[in-house]
Design a protein around this motif. Sequence first.
Motif, PDB file in Angstrom:
ATOM      1  N   TYR A   8       1.038  -1.083  -0.116  1.00 44.37           N
ATOM      2  CA  TYR A   8      -0.089   0.041  -0.033  1.00 44.37           C
ATOM      3  C   TYR A   8       0.832   1.124   0.200  1.00 44.37           C
ATOM      4  O   TYR A   8       2.018   1.290   0.334  1.00 44.37           O
ATOM      5  N   TYR A  13      -1.788   5.697   4.718  1.00 43.96           N
ATOM      6  CA  TYR A  13      -1.675   4.797   5.752  1.00 43.96           C
ATOM      7  C   TYR A  13      -2.395   5.543   7.079  1.00 43.96           C
ATOM      8  O   TYR A  13      -1.773   6.648   7.613  1.00 43.96           O
ATOM      9  N   ASP A  16      -3.414   0.870  12.154  1.00 41.16           N
ATOM     10  CA  ASP A  16      -3.951  -0.783  12.156  1.00 41.16           C
ATOM     11  C   ASP A  16      -5.432  -0.733  12.455  1.00 41.16           C
ATOM     12  O   ASP A  16      -5.820   0.267  13.268  1.00 41.16           O
ATOM     13  N   HIS A  21      -5.820  -6.234   9.579  1.00 40.38           N
ATOM     14  CA  HIS A  21      -6.340  -5.192   8.790  1.00 40.38           C
ATOM     15  C   HIS A  21      -5.445  -4.029   8.872  1.00 40.38           C
ATOM     16  O   HIS A  21      -5.268  -3.693   9.855  1.00 40.38           O
ATOM     17  N   LEU A  22      -5.866  -3.213   7.756  1.00 41.23           N
ATOM     18  CA  LEU A  22      -5.100  -1.958   7.945  1.00 41.23           C
ATOM     19  C   LEU A  22      -6.345  -0.981   7.583  1.00 41.23           C
ATOM     20  O   LEU A  22      -7.308  -1.158   6.860  1.00 41.23           O
ATOM     21  N   THR A  39      -7.209  -6.000   4.122  1.00 40.34           N
ATOM     22  CA  THR A  39      -6.849  -7.020   4.744  1.00 40.34           C
ATOM     23  C   THR A  39      -5.295  -7.053   4.443  1.00 40.34           C
ATOM     24  O   THR A  39      -5.091  -6.617   3.516  1.00 40.34           O
ATOM     25  N   ARG A  40      -4.611  -7.393   5.760  1.00 36.19           N
ATOM     26  CA  ARG A  40      -3.068  -7.328   5.418  1.00 36.19           C
ATOM     27  C   ARG A  40      -2.501  -8.231   4.201  1.00 36.19           C
ATOM     28  O   ARG A  40      -1.609  -7.947   3.401  1.00 36.19           O
ATOM     29  N   ARG A  41      -3.063  -9.434   4.188  1.00 33.44           N
ATOM     30  CA  ARG A  41      -2.714 -10.373   3.236  1.00 33.44           C
ATOM     31  C   ARG A  41      -4.199 -10.382   2.016  1.00 33.44           C
ATOM     32  O   ARG A  41      -4.854 -10.404   2.547  1.00 33.44           O
TER      33      ARG A  41
END
Length: 220
Positions: A8, A13, A16, A21-22, A39-41
Motif C-alpha cells: 500500500y 496509511y 492498524d 487489517h489496515l 486485509t493485510r494479506r
Amino acid sequence: DRNPFLPYDENLYVGDAGPGHLCLLNKFTVVDDHLLVVTRRFEDQESALTPADFGAVWELLWEAEGLAFYNSGAVAGASQPHRHLQLVLGPLCPCGPDIPIAAACEAAVRAGLPALPELPLAHAFRALPPGRDAAAAASRAARTYADLLAALGLRAGSGPPAPYNLLFTRTWMLVVPRSQECFQSISVNALGFAGALLVRDARELGLLISHGPVRVLQHV
C-alpha cells in the motif's frame, strides 16, 4: 493490474484496524472522511466476509459513528479484487441527512421489520441490537450478515456468495443482491442503496433524472 494494497501507499496509511487489517485513506474518495479497511494479506473480494472483517470495522464504528459498506465483486461495484470494506464518516450529501436512507432504516428498526417498504427491490434488513462491547457487537454483526445472505439465497454450497452490496451502521444492516454493475453508463455500488447515486457528467445526471433513482436501483 497492480494490487494497490500490496504494497500500500504509505502516504495513505492511517493505522492498524485489528491484527489482520489496515485502515487507509481512499485515494479516490467521493466524500470527505472516506476510509478503506483492507486485509493485510490478499483475500478475495468475492469470498464471504469473516468475523475478523467485522471486528476490524467495528473498532472504527465504535470510535466514530458512520456508514460501513462492502461491494462484493465487480458486479456489485468493486474496483479491486483485494478485500476492502469502506467507511464514510461525513455526510453523503451537503443538503440533506448524513445518510439519506437512515430515516427509513431507523423506522424499520423501531417497527421490527425485515425489509424497507421504501426500497421496492429484493433486499434483506435486520436491526443490530445495541451493546457496549465492540467485540460482542462485531460477533453479532457477523452472524446477522450470514443470516441475511442465507435469507436471500446468496450462498450456494461452499462457493462464494452471489454478488451483493452490504451496508451497516451500529444499529442496522442491509444486504442487496446484484445482477449487474451499471444502469446504462451509470455505475452503482453500495452507496447507491444508501441514497447516493454518483454520476460523472450532465448526460448521466439527465439519465438519472429521466428514469428516476428507484428504477435505476431496480435495474441493477
